[in-house]
Scaffold this active site. Structure first.
Site, PDB file in Angstrom:
ATOM      1  N   SER A 143       1.116  -1.331  -0.026  1.00  0.00           N
ATOM      2  CA  SER A 143       0.049  -0.208  -0.026  1.00  0.00           C
ATOM      3  C   SER A 143       0.983   1.164   0.002  1.00  0.00           C
ATOM      4  O   SER A 143       1.985   1.106   0.470  1.00  0.00           O
ATOM      5  CB  SER A 143      -1.016  -0.016   1.505  1.00  0.00           C
ATOM      6  OG  SER A 143      -1.434   1.283   1.356  1.00  0.00           O
ATOM      7  N   TYR A 157      -1.469  -0.655  10.158  1.00  0.00           N
ATOM      8  CA  TYR A 157      -1.591  -1.172   8.809  1.00  0.00           C
ATOM      9  C   TYR A 157      -0.536  -0.844   7.865  1.00  0.00           C
ATOM     10  O   TYR A 157       0.142  -1.692   7.194  1.00  0.00           O
ATOM     11  CB  TYR A 157      -2.687  -0.572   8.381  1.00  0.00           C
ATOM     12  CG  TYR A 157      -3.225  -0.731   6.843  1.00  0.00           C
ATOM     13  CD1 TYR A 157      -3.407  -1.938   6.331  1.00  0.00           C
ATOM     14  CD2 TYR A 157      -3.019   0.099   5.773  1.00  0.00           C
ATOM     15  CE1 TYR A 157      -3.872  -2.120   5.074  1.00  0.00           C
ATOM     16  CE2 TYR A 157      -3.170  -0.010   4.547  1.00  0.00           C
ATOM     17  CZ  TYR A 157      -3.728  -1.258   4.100  1.00  0.00           C
ATOM     18  OH  TYR A 157      -3.939  -1.314   2.735  1.00  0.00           O
TER      19      TYR A 157
HETATM   20  P1  NAP Z   1     -11.814  -5.301   0.372  1.00  0.00           P
HETATM   21  O1  NAP Z   1     -12.534  -4.831  -0.835  1.00  0.00           O
HETATM   22  O2  NAP Z   1     -11.982  -5.117   1.394  1.00  0.00           O
HETATM   23  O3  NAP Z   1     -11.669  -7.120   0.155  1.00  0.00           O
HETATM   24  C1  NAP Z   1     -10.753  -7.677   1.054  1.00  0.00           C
HETATM   25  C2  NAP Z   1     -10.696  -9.157   0.502  1.00  0.00           C
HETATM   26  O4  NAP Z   1     -10.015  -9.945   1.448  1.00  0.00           O
HETATM   27  C3  NAP Z   1     -12.131  -9.822   0.555  1.00  0.00           C
HETATM   28  O5  NAP Z   1     -11.960 -10.748  -0.540  1.00  0.00           O
HETATM   29  C4  NAP Z   1     -12.068 -10.667   2.001  1.00  0.00           C
HETATM   30  O6  NAP Z   1     -12.876 -11.884   2.066  1.00  0.00           O
HETATM   31  C5  NAP Z   1     -10.299 -10.920   2.066  1.00  0.00           C
HETATM   32  N1  NAP Z   1     -10.147 -11.146   3.591  1.00  0.00           N
HETATM   33  C6  NAP Z   1      -9.992 -10.347   4.235  1.00  0.00           C
HETATM   34  N2  NAP Z   1      -9.529 -10.866   5.426  1.00  0.00           N
HETATM   35  C7  NAP Z   1      -8.971 -12.018   4.993  1.00  0.00           C
HETATM   36  C8  NAP Z   1      -8.507 -13.117   5.829  1.00  0.00           C
HETATM   37  N3  NAP Z   1      -8.129 -13.214   6.845  1.00  0.00           N
HETATM   38  N4  NAP Z   1      -8.123 -14.303   4.929  1.00  0.00           N
HETATM   39  C9  NAP Z   1      -8.637 -14.463   3.796  1.00  0.00           C
HETATM   40  N5  NAP Z   1      -9.267 -13.555   2.936  1.00  0.00           N
HETATM   41  C10 NAP Z   1      -9.520 -12.262   3.758  1.00  0.00           C
HETATM   42  O7  NAP Z   1     -10.068  -4.935   0.039  1.00  0.00           O
HETATM   43  P2  NAP Z   1      -9.357  -4.258  -1.240  1.00  0.00           P
HETATM   44  O8  NAP Z   1      -9.572  -2.781  -1.155  1.00  0.00           O
HETATM   45  O9  NAP Z   1      -9.839  -5.028  -2.422  1.00  0.00           O
HETATM   46  O10 NAP Z   1      -7.928  -4.606  -0.786  1.00  0.00           O
HETATM   47  C11 NAP Z   1      -7.186  -5.544  -1.424  1.00  0.00           C
HETATM   48  C12 NAP Z   1      -5.636  -5.497  -0.762  1.00  0.00           C
HETATM   49  O11 NAP Z   1      -5.265  -4.293  -1.669  1.00  0.00           O
HETATM   50  C13 NAP Z   1      -5.445  -5.531   0.505  1.00  0.00           C
HETATM   51  O12 NAP Z   1      -4.279  -6.014   0.821  1.00  0.00           O
HETATM   52  C14 NAP Z   1      -5.228  -3.923   0.654  1.00  0.00           C
HETATM   53  O13 NAP Z   1      -4.579  -3.867   1.932  1.00  0.00           O
HETATM   54  C15 NAP Z   1      -4.560  -3.606  -0.450  1.00  0.00           C
HETATM   55  N6  NAP Z   1      -4.757  -1.882  -0.881  1.00  0.00           N
HETATM   56  C16 NAP Z   1      -5.977  -1.674  -0.840  1.00  0.00           C
HETATM   57  C17 NAP Z   1      -6.103  -0.249  -0.878  1.00  0.00           C
HETATM   58  C18 NAP Z   1      -7.582   0.711  -1.255  1.00  0.00           C
HETATM   59  O14 NAP Z   1      -7.573   1.796  -1.446  1.00  0.00           O
HETATM   60  N7  NAP Z   1      -8.666  -0.237  -1.741  1.00  0.00           N
HETATM   61  C19 NAP Z   1      -5.135   0.679  -1.090  1.00  0.00           C
HETATM   62  C20 NAP Z   1      -3.751   0.103  -0.795  1.00  0.00           C
HETATM   63  C21 NAP Z   1      -3.868  -1.237  -0.797  1.00  0.00           C
HETATM   64  P3  NAP Z   1     -14.546 -11.767   2.406  1.00  0.00           P
HETATM   65  O15 NAP Z   1     -15.025 -11.153   1.124  1.00  0.00           O
HETATM   66  O16 NAP Z   1     -14.620 -13.077   2.496  1.00  0.00           O
HETATM   67  O17 NAP Z   1     -14.628 -10.673   3.334  1.00  0.00           O
END
Ligand code: NAP
Length: 248
Positions: A143, A157
């Protein structure tokens, strides 16, 4: 091409967008999730509609026994593993460090860091030429927080994602001669559910003005970079950390 990709947290957001892009690029896809089976099943159906094999795999990446069971099911369900996207990640509600309970920090490190280690370990055991495998590629989700520190929001985080960056550099060099490339993507503010899970559903829109490009990113814009890093077009790229953050 008969190769499979595991996406942790593939049921929603960046992971789900990556599943669809990867399927269009020819990958069979395993969609891991922890809670939302219906969303995972919907992604599986979309991948299958694109003519690829797909399976939904429940499992908490922070739990070693569940990770081992997930990989065993993967081995039985799909062609050999050639790619892993360590995408599962969590944030928590905004808090200062002097307010953080130990349990919160431990969960942050367990899902974001330990989970990436455990899944990468199982993938290397299957893909490394040193273990009789045929090579592959790993992409870790870091991130922009790893650079910015996220003061007053979630330093825990940010620190966990800093560890993901260093994990990427070390593992990339460790397995570079064994046919495995390891890279990371550092998204900025991307429009997904993760902000609501941290109690700030309007965060992506609210912070848009801080982004040089003046808008949040879309999950598919991050997925495009992930799928490129997985592909043979990135054949000489390893140990790279790619910012996908609109200039932030
Ligand atoms: P999201 O929409 O909240 O989706 C999270 C996903 O992770 C869901 O599929 C969830 O499964 C799964 N998950 C959560 N905890 C888990 C666990 N303990 N074991 C297995 N699966 C788990 O997240 P996102 O925004 O797409 O983010 C994806 C990645 O990008 C993350 O690593 C996040 O830190 C990184 N990121 C995101 C952003 C942003 O602005 N969105 C920015 C920087 C980095 P369920 O559907 O079953 O809950």
């Amino acid at each position: 091409m008969d190769r499979s990709l595991l996406i942790t947290g593939g049921s929603r957001g960046i992971g789900a967008a990556t599943a669809l892009r990867a399927a269009r690029a020819g990958w069979h896809v395993a969609v891991n999730y922890v809670r939302d089976a219906a969303s995972a099943d919907a992604v599986v159906a979309q991948v299958q509609a694109l003519g690829r094999q797909a399976v939904a795999l429940p499992g908490d990446v922070a739990d070693e026994a569940q990770v081992l069971a997930m990989f065993q099911r993967l081995d039985a369900a799909l062609p050999p593993l050639a790619g892993l996207v360590n995408n599962a990640g969590v944030v928590d509600v905004a808090a200062r460090v002097d307010e953080m309970a130990a349990a919160r920090v431990q969960r942050m490190l367990a899902v974001n860091v330990l989970g990436s280690f455990l899944c990468a370990r199982e993938a290397v055991r299957r893909m490394s030429t040193a273990h009789g495998g045929r090579g592959g590629a790993i992409v870790n989700l870091s991130s922009a927080a790893a650079r910015l520190g996220s003061p007053g929001q979630y330093v825990d985080y940010a620190a966990a994602k800093g560890a993901v960056d260093t994990f990427t550099l070390g593992l990339a060099r460790e397995v570079a001669a064994e046919g495995i490339r390891v890279n990371a993507v550092r998204p900025g503010i991307i429009d997904t559910d993760i902000h609501a899970s941290g109690g700030q559903p309007d965060r992506a829109a609210r912070l848009a003005a801080q982004v040089p490009m003046q808008r949040p990113g879309q999950a598919d814009e991050v997925a495009a970079t992930i799928v490129w890093l997985l592909s043979d077009d990135a054949s000489y790229t390893t140990g790279a950390i790619v910012d996908v953050s609109g200039g932030r």
